[in-house]
Motif scaffolding. Structure first.
Motif, PDB file in Angstrom:
ATOM      1  N   LYS A 169     148.758  37.405 102.463  1.00 49.39           N
ATOM      2  CA  LYS A 169     148.592  36.454 103.568  1.00 49.39           C
ATOM      3  C   LYS A 169     148.596  37.170 104.919  1.00 49.39           C
ATOM      4  CE  LYS A 169     148.627  33.146 100.556  1.00 49.39           C
ATOM      5  NZ  LYS A 169     148.801  33.978  99.359  1.00 49.39           N
ATOM      6  N   LYS A 170     149.051  38.427 104.924  1.00 57.82           N
ATOM      7  CA  LYS A 170     149.087  39.208 106.162  1.00 57.82           C
ATOM      8  C   LYS A 170     147.872  40.124 106.315  1.00 57.82           C
ATOM      9  CE  LYS A 170     154.085  39.177 106.914  1.00 57.82           C
ATOM     10  NZ  LYS A 170     155.281  39.997 107.240  1.00 57.82           N
ATOM     11  N   LEU A 171     146.839  39.891 105.533  1.00 59.05           N
ATOM     12  CA  LEU A 171     145.614  40.673 105.639  1.00 59.05           C
ATOM     13  C   LEU A 171     145.064  40.590 107.060  1.00 59.05           C
ATOM     14  CD1 LEU A 171     144.084  42.154 103.274  1.00 59.05           C
ATOM     15  CD2 LEU A 171     142.452  40.261 103.358  1.00 59.05           C
ATOM     16  N   THR A 172     144.766  41.732 107.655  1.00 58.82           N
ATOM     17  CA  THR A 172     144.201  41.730 108.998  1.00 58.82           C
ATOM     18  C   THR A 172     142.715  41.373 108.945  1.00 58.82           C
ATOM     19  OG1 THR A 172     143.541  44.059 108.953  1.00 58.82           O
ATOM     20  CG2 THR A 172     145.805  43.560 109.650  1.00 58.82           C
ATOM     21  N   ALA A 173     142.150  41.039 110.089  1.00 53.67           N
ATOM     22  CA  ALA A 173     140.732  40.707 110.140  1.00 53.67           C
ATOM     23  C   ALA A 173     139.881  41.890 109.684  1.00 53.67           C
ATOM     24  CB  ALA A 173     140.355  40.287 111.554  1.00 53.67           C
ATOM     25  N   GLU A 174     140.281  43.097 110.072  1.00 55.43           N
ATOM     26  CA  GLU A 174     139.541  44.282 109.666  1.00 55.43           C
ATOM     27  C   GLU A 174     139.625  44.505 108.157  1.00 55.43           C
ATOM     28  OE1 GLU A 174     139.339  49.113 110.598  1.00 55.43           O
ATOM     29  OE2 GLU A 174     140.699  47.805 111.718  1.00 55.43           O
ATOM     30  N   GLY A 250     149.380  41.231  98.061  1.00 52.51           N
ATOM     31  CA  GLY A 250     148.555  40.411  97.195  1.00 52.51           C
ATOM     32  C   GLY A 250     147.854  41.234  96.127  1.00 52.51           C
ATOM     33  N   HIS A 251     146.631  40.885  95.835  1.00 51.44           N
ATOM     34  CA  HIS A 251     145.910  41.439  94.688  1.00 51.44           C
ATOM     35  C   HIS A 251     145.369  42.847  94.921  1.00 51.44           C
ATOM     36  CE1 HIS A 251     144.284  40.641  90.731  1.00 51.44           C
ATOM     37  NE2 HIS A 251     143.076  41.014  91.108  1.00 51.44           N
ATOM     38  N   TYR A 252     145.353  43.318  96.177  1.00 56.53           N
ATOM     39  CA  TYR A 252     144.726  44.605  96.503  1.00 56.53           C
ATOM     40  C   TYR A 252     145.672  45.502  97.297  1.00 56.53           C
ATOM     41  CZ  TYR A 252     140.626  41.902  95.181  1.00 56.53           C
ATOM     42  OH  TYR A 252     139.738  41.113  94.497  1.00 56.53           O
ATOM     43  N   PRO A 253     146.804  45.909  96.735  1.00 56.10           N
ATOM     44  CA  PRO A 253     147.790  46.703  97.484  1.00 56.10           C
ATOM     45  C   PRO A 253     147.233  47.950  98.163  1.00 56.10           C
ATOM     46  CG  PRO A 253     148.721  45.959  95.417  1.00 56.10           C
ATOM     47  CD  PRO A 253     147.258  45.616  95.366  1.00 56.10           C
TER      48      PRO A 253
END
Length: 277
Positions: A169-174, A250-253
């Motif tokens: 949920k903390k994935l950045t826009a980049e 999440g799914h892509y550490p």
């Protein structure tokens, strides 16, 4: 002044197929297996970090993904297919050497399959977002079937939407932009077969005699791998397995937090090495 990333790309013949891999650094080798519907580029952030810690970090493209040709022009249709390819790749690129293996998602399942069938050939395995079997949850099945607010243009749109939704949920826009690009720039056929391989994966009853240490890493922001599946996997492996369950992953550490993954891998390798000594 031009600054180049310390990653070298190479090709090697594996099972007669032209196979691409990235590598960085020198020292104890760590082979990194990419998630489904992506390729070795997802490790471009992690490889230099592992190299800085004194490792030779290697990330191949699985057959039919990005720059690797499929073996005998047939795509891998199961996790075991991927694992047997990685085992052949290791014997080709690292003859006589027992490396560590790290994988996420489909790569994590592949790492577990290697531990189950070729554990004596590996010093240790880090399997992220993986379990002994991976039936699709209702949420995941709905996303992949397109029964949500995902775009309706086609399979790639659904796969891209599911990937971003299952990530931290903390994935950045980049990071989100990069993940979307990785999903879109690999073969749709490879992505579809990876999805089938994920859904049909089942190692239950085969992990009790694993002959190498295994670290299972589960980020709780991922809905593809449920807690009880990971708990059952650890229980079956007994003393061979450790579990690290963490929030905000999440799914892509390797894409979401490569610095953290590098530290986890480094700690695990040092622990295994100290125990062996």
């Amino acid at each position: 002044m031009t600054i180049f990333e310390p990653i070298t790309g190479r090709y090697v013949a594996v099972n007669g197929a032209r196979t691409y891999f990235d590598e960085a650094g020198e020292g104890v080798p760590i082979v990194c297996i990419h998630p489904g519907a992506t390729d070795s580029r997802i490790y471009r952030h992690l490889l230099p970090l592992l190299a800085e810690r004194g490792y030779r970090a290697i990330a191949p493209d699985l057959p039919g993904h990005c720059r690797s040709y499929p073996a005998r022009w047939q795509p891998g249709t199961s996790i075991h297919d991927h694992a047997e390819f990685v085992h052949a790749f290791v014997r080709t690129v690292l003859p006589g050497i027992s490396p560590f293996v790290l994988g996420a998602s489909v790569g994590g399942l592949t790492a577990l399959d290697l531990a189950a069938h070729h554990g004596e050939s590996y010093r240790g395995v880090v399997a992220m977002q993986a379990a002994s079997w991976t039936p699709l949850s209702a949420e995941a099945a709905a996303l992949l079937a397109g029964r949500t607010s995902a775009p309706d243009a086609g399979w790639t749109d659904h796969l891209e939407y599911a990937a971003v939704t299952s990530a931290s949920k903390k994935l950045t826009a980049e990071q989100e932009t990069e993940l979307r690009w990785l999903q879109r720039s690999t073969s749709q056929q490879a992505g579809q077969f990876d999805g089938q391989a994920w859904a049909s994966h089942d190692l239950r009853g085969r992990l009790g005699d694993v002959r190498c240490p295994v670290l299972l890493v589960q980020g709780t922001d991922d809905f593809f791998v449920q807690d009880e599946l990971v708990d059952d996997t650890v229980a079956e492996m007994g003393s061979a397995a450790q579990l690290l369950r963490v929030p905000d992953i999440g799914h892509y550490p390797p894409l979401e937090n490569p610095e953290w993954v590098a530290q986890v891998a480094d700690t695990f390798v040092k622990q295994v090495t100290a125990t062996a000594d």
